[in-house]
Design a protein around this motif. Structure first.
Motif, PDB file in Angstrom:
ATOM      1  N   ARG A   1      -0.367 -19.175 -27.079  1.00 12.18           N
ATOM      2  CA  ARG A   1      -0.063 -20.110 -26.001  1.00 12.18           C
ATOM      3  C   ARG A   1      -1.105 -21.214 -25.872  1.00 12.18           C
ATOM      4  O   ARG A   1      -1.452 -21.646 -24.779  1.00 12.18           O
ATOM      5  CB  ARG A   1       0.089 -19.364 -24.678  1.00 12.18           C
ATOM      6  CG  ARG A   1       1.258 -18.403 -24.685  1.00 12.18           C
ATOM      7  CD  ARG A   1       1.533 -17.856 -23.342  1.00 12.18           C
ATOM      8  NE  ARG A   1       1.924 -18.929 -22.433  1.00 12.18           N
ATOM      9  CZ  ARG A   1       1.942 -18.801 -21.120  1.00 12.18           C
ATOM     10  NH1 ARG A   1       1.591 -17.687 -20.563  1.00 12.18           N
ATOM     11  NH2 ARG A   1       2.312 -19.819 -20.371  1.00 12.18           N
TER      12      ARG A   1
ATOM     13  N   LYS B   1      -2.986 -22.049 -22.585  1.00 13.61           N
ATOM     14  CA  LYS B   1      -1.879 -22.032 -21.626  1.00 13.61           C
ATOM     15  C   LYS B   1      -1.647 -23.407 -21.006  1.00 13.61           C
ATOM     16  O   LYS B   1      -1.500 -23.557 -19.796  1.00 13.61           O
ATOM     17  CB  LYS B   1      -2.133 -20.999 -20.532  1.00 13.61           C
ATOM     18  CG  LYS B   1      -2.115 -19.589 -21.034  1.00 13.61           C
ATOM     19  CD  LYS B   1      -2.175 -18.616 -19.886  1.00 13.61           C
ATOM     20  CE  LYS B   1      -2.140 -17.195 -20.384  1.00 13.61           C
ATOM     21  NZ  LYS B   1      -2.211 -16.235 -19.302  1.00 13.61           N
TER      22      LYS B   1
ATOM     23  N   ASP C   1      -0.049 -26.449 -19.509  1.00 15.75           N
ATOM     24  CA  ASP C   1       1.201 -26.713 -18.814  1.00 15.75           C
ATOM     25  C   ASP C   1       1.595 -28.178 -19.014  1.00 15.75           C
ATOM     26  O   ASP C   1       2.669 -28.474 -19.491  1.00 15.75           O
ATOM     27  CB  ASP C   1       1.053 -26.385 -17.330  1.00 15.75           C
ATOM     28  CG  ASP C   1       2.364 -26.477 -16.594  1.00 15.75           C
ATOM     29  OD1 ASP C   1       3.382 -26.080 -17.175  1.00 15.75           O
ATOM     30  OD2 ASP C   1       2.380 -26.946 -15.445  1.00 15.75           O
TER      31      ASP C   1
ATOM     32  N   PHE D   1      -5.210 -23.015 -18.379  1.00 14.65           N
ATOM     33  CA  PHE D   1      -5.573 -21.653 -18.004  1.00 14.65           C
ATOM     34  C   PHE D   1      -6.555 -21.587 -16.828  1.00 14.65           C
ATOM     35  O   PHE D   1      -6.364 -20.822 -15.898  1.00 14.65           O
ATOM     36  CB  PHE D   1      -6.168 -20.947 -19.230  1.00 14.65           C
ATOM     37  CG  PHE D   1      -6.610 -19.545 -18.974  1.00 14.65           C
ATOM     38  CD1 PHE D   1      -5.685 -18.551 -18.736  1.00 14.65           C
ATOM     39  CD2 PHE D   1      -7.953 -19.220 -18.971  1.00 14.65           C
ATOM     40  CE1 PHE D   1      -6.092 -17.248 -18.503  1.00 14.65           C
ATOM     41  CE2 PHE D   1      -8.367 -17.934 -18.745  1.00 14.65           C
ATOM     42  CZ  PHE D   1      -7.436 -16.941 -18.508  1.00 14.65           C
TER      43      PHE D   1
END
Length: 94
Positions: free
Chosen positions: A46, A59, A61, A73
């Protein structure tokens, strides 16, 4: 820092080996670890490259121009918390 890959960690550099292989579950079809074509580092699960920040972010977004940084994150909680506070403030101003 939204959660980037450490610069001085040799395990994520190209050709480096991770002692704990359970950290990377996502792999290419050939079975090799995923490699970022812009930074030349191995990417953990990710993790995505941000063209605005010019680094891989865990992570990720999205990139937010309002905070002038990626939402990832380590700062996702604060981004959502700020949105909630702004929404509550806006509702009380009516």
């Amino acid at each position: 820092d939204p959660g980037g890959i450490p610069e001085d960690d040799l395990a994520w550099a190209e050709g480096g080996e991770i002692a704990d292989t359970s950290l990377c579950h996502e792999r290419k079809r050939s079975g090799a670890r995923r490699l970022c074509k812009w930074t030349g580092k191995y990417k953990p699960d990710r993790c995505h490259y941000c063209r605005e920040c010019k680094r891989c972010v865990l992570k990720m977004d999205h990139y937010s121009p309002w905070i002038s940084n990626c939402v990832g994150f380590r700062n996702y909680r604060f981004f959502v918390q700020g949105l909630c506070y702004q929404t509550l403030w806006r509702l009380t101003m009516w």
